[in-house]
Enzyme design. Structure first.
Site, PDB file in Angstrom:
ATOM      1  N   GLY A  73       0.526  -1.000   0.153  1.00  0.00           N
ATOM      2  CA  GLY A  73      -0.079   0.055   0.022  1.00  0.00           C
ATOM      3  C   GLY A  73       0.830   1.436  -0.066  1.00  0.00           C
ATOM      4  O   GLY A  73       0.179   2.474   0.242  1.00  0.00           O
ATOM      5  N   TRP A 113       2.473   2.814  -2.362  1.00  0.00           N
ATOM      6  CA  TRP A 113       1.895   3.830  -3.699  1.00  0.00           C
ATOM      7  C   TRP A 113       0.592   4.395  -3.253  1.00  0.00           C
ATOM      8  O   TRP A 113       0.313   5.468  -3.249  1.00  0.00           O
ATOM      9  CB  TRP A 113       1.671   3.066  -4.889  1.00  0.00           C
ATOM     10  CG  TRP A 113       3.144   2.809  -5.551  1.00  0.00           C
ATOM     11  CD1 TRP A 113       4.439   2.959  -4.951  1.00  0.00           C
ATOM     12  CD2 TRP A 113       3.466   2.677  -6.956  1.00  0.00           C
ATOM     13  NE1 TRP A 113       5.429   2.820  -5.849  1.00  0.00           N
ATOM     14  CE2 TRP A 113       4.764   2.747  -7.011  1.00  0.00           C
ATOM     15  CE3 TRP A 113       2.847   2.577  -8.327  1.00  0.00           C
ATOM     16  CZ2 TRP A 113       5.565   2.528  -8.403  1.00  0.00           C
ATOM     17  CZ3 TRP A 113       3.248   2.407  -9.281  1.00  0.00           C
ATOM     18  CH2 TRP A 113       4.768   2.248  -9.392  1.00  0.00           C
ATOM     19  N   ASP A 171      -7.142 -11.046  -8.431  1.00  0.00           N
ATOM     20  CA  ASP A 171      -6.275 -11.314  -9.477  1.00  0.00           C
ATOM     21  C   ASP A 171      -6.669 -10.519 -10.697  1.00  0.00           C
ATOM     22  O   ASP A 171      -7.992 -10.479 -11.108  1.00  0.00           O
ATOM     23  CB  ASP A 171      -6.284 -12.869  -9.968  1.00  0.00           C
ATOM     24  CG  ASP A 171      -5.325 -13.266 -10.923  1.00  0.00           C
ATOM     25  OD1 ASP A 171      -4.676 -11.921 -11.418  1.00  0.00           O
ATOM     26  OD2 ASP A 171      -4.926 -14.103 -11.254  1.00  0.00           O
ATOM     27  N   LYS A 229       5.478  -0.851 -14.522  1.00  0.00           N
ATOM     28  CA  LYS A 229       6.802  -1.172 -14.320  1.00  0.00           C
ATOM     29  C   LYS A 229       7.134  -2.379 -15.380  1.00  0.00           C
ATOM     30  O   LYS A 229       6.021  -3.147 -15.908  1.00  0.00           O
ATOM     31  CB  LYS A 229       6.551  -2.374 -12.983  1.00  0.00           C
ATOM     32  CG  LYS A 229       7.918  -2.894 -12.418  1.00  0.00           C
ATOM     33  CD  LYS A 229       8.008  -4.134 -11.598  1.00  0.00           C
ATOM     34  CE  LYS A 229       7.505  -3.993 -10.155  1.00  0.00           C
ATOM     35  NZ  LYS A 229       8.475  -3.341  -9.161  1.00  0.00           N
TER      36      LYS A 229
HETATM   37  C1  LIG Z   1       6.130  -4.718  -5.935  1.00  0.00           C
HETATM   38  S1  LIG Z   1       4.730  -5.181  -5.272  1.00  0.00           S
HETATM   39  C2  LIG Z   1       3.805  -3.501  -5.233  1.00  0.00           C
HETATM   40  C3  LIG Z   1       4.159  -2.569  -4.062  1.00  0.00           C
HETATM   41  C4  LIG Z   1       3.082  -1.258  -3.998  1.00  0.00           C
HETATM   42  N1  LIG Z   1       3.329  -0.844  -5.368  1.00  0.00           N
HETATM   43  C5  LIG Z   1       3.746  -0.553  -2.848  1.00  0.00           C
HETATM   44  O1  LIG Z   1       4.012   0.505  -2.868  1.00  0.00           O
HETATM   45  O2  LIG Z   1       3.395  -1.020  -1.862  1.00  0.00           O
HETATM   46  C6  LIG Z   1       3.942  -5.939  -6.615  1.00  0.00           C
HETATM   47  C7  LIG Z   1       2.690  -6.680  -6.349  1.00  0.00           C
HETATM   48  O3  LIG Z   1       2.128  -6.942  -7.515  1.00  0.00           O
HETATM   49  C8  LIG Z   1       1.078  -8.106  -6.985  1.00  0.00           C
HETATM   50  N2  LIG Z   1       0.467  -8.817  -8.257  1.00  0.00           N
HETATM   51  C9  LIG Z   1       1.275  -9.477  -9.144  1.00  0.00           C
HETATM   52  N3  LIG Z   1       0.310 -10.097  -9.966  1.00  0.00           N
HETATM   53  C10 LIG Z   1      -0.760  -9.708  -9.518  1.00  0.00           C
HETATM   54  C11 LIG Z   1      -2.226  -9.914 -10.263  1.00  0.00           C
HETATM   55  N4  LIG Z   1      -2.254 -10.724 -11.261  1.00  0.00           N
HETATM   56  N5  LIG Z   1      -3.227  -9.404  -9.792  1.00  0.00           N
HETATM   57  C12 LIG Z   1      -2.978  -8.356  -8.735  1.00  0.00           C
HETATM   58  N6  LIG Z   1      -1.523  -8.220  -7.975  1.00  0.00           N
HETATM   59  C13 LIG Z   1      -0.757  -8.885  -8.481  1.00  0.00           C
HETATM   60  C14 LIG Z   1       1.637  -8.977  -6.039  1.00  0.00           C
HETATM   61  O4  LIG Z   1       0.801  -9.542  -5.231  1.00  0.00           O
HETATM   62  C15 LIG Z   1       2.555  -7.789  -5.143  1.00  0.00           C
HETATM   63  O5  LIG Z   1       1.819  -7.233  -4.213  1.00  0.00           O
END
Ligand SMILES: C[S@@+](CC[C@H](N)C(=O)[O-])C[C@H]1O[C@@H](n2cnc3c(N)ncnc32)[C@H](O)[C@@H]1O
Length: 226
Positions: A78, A80, A117, A181
């Site tokens: 959370g 961002w 998802d 990203k």
């Molecule tokens: C690098 S973290 C994000 C950090 C976030 N921006 C923050 O500031 O706290 C990447 C996130 O992408 C999520 N993610 C990956 N594939 C996903 C999907 N298909 N649907 C939803 N979330 C997904 C992962 O569960 C993970 O929590």
């Protein structure tokens, strides 16, 4: 709001080699304890050091504005979303911050958070139901969990960025911003070609807070049009 560089640097913390701790965990722990962004995030109450990446992207491209609707893909834990709420100020302005993640996200006031998802249609429909008249900004920090096979990991990451872009096309209002990203030297050429049809300007940026050893960077697409 927040300075883009960590203002403090604590003394390096050294770990005694812990019995039972794998060398990789040892390295991770050492890096966490000595990372100025981790320390700064803790000091400022951010849930993740990733918060600084969004702050730095915004310092360059100025897309976080009071009153906008923003969709945060891959939002857990959370960081961002916290930055977006601070800048958009939904309670005062009527703006919105909507986030989704596979993982549960601890509730955050003034943000609407979904566990699900993003690749599933019904989850994307849930997001759409929460925003009535489109969004001005879609940001994706989604990262697929890696399996260690470079080709597969690469494809999974591209698939997430592609789906984020397709979704952004459906929800962005005219002039909107899409940030995602991407890995390995930039956006996949095919995806970049598609994006160029719908955005006035496309740039890449690796924020200072993004670890040097990480291949991640961000594609920043500005000026959306159908
Ligand atoms: C690098 S973290 C994000 C950090 C976030 N921006 C923050 O500031 O706290 C990447 C996130 O992408 C999520 N993610 C990956 N594939 C996903 C999907 N298909 N649907 C939803 N979330 C997904 C992962 O569960 C993970 O929590």
């Amino acid at each position: 709001m927040t300075s883009i560089k960590p203002t403090m640097r604590a003394k390096s913390v050294f770990l005694k080699t812990a019995r039972g701790r794998k060398p990789s965990s040892q390295r991770w722990l050492h890096r966490q304890l000595n990372d100025p962004y981790v320390q700064e995030a803790r000091a400022k109450g951010f849930r993740s050091r990733a918060a600084f990446k969004l702050i730095q992207l915004n310092e360059k491209f100025h897309f976080l504005k009071p009153g906008i609707t923003l969709i945060d893909l891959g939002a857990a834990p959370g960081g961002w979303a916290q930055v977006a709420v601070q800048k958009i100020n939904p309670r005062q302005t009527g703006g919105k911050v909507v986030g989704i993640d596979l993982l549960e996200i601890e509730p955050l006031s003034d943000a609407l958070l979904i566990q699900g998802d993003f690749l599933e249609l019904d989850q994307r429909q849930k997001i759409k139901a929460l925003i009535n008249e489109g969004a001005q900004v879609v940001i994706s920090d989604m990262a697929a969990s890696t399996i260690g096979h470079a080709g597969t990991d690469h494809l999974r990451t591209i698939a997430l960025a592609e789906m984020a872009f397709q979704f952004a096309k459906e929800v962005l209002t005219s002039g909107g911003t899409f940030i995602s990203k991407v890995f390995q030297g930039g956006t996949d050429p095919e995806l970049l070609k598609l994006m160029k049809r719908h955005f006035k300007t496309i740039k890449h940026m690796k924020p200072q807070a993004s670890r040097k050893e990480s291949p991640e960077m961000y594609v920043v697409a500005l000026g959306f049009h159908q």
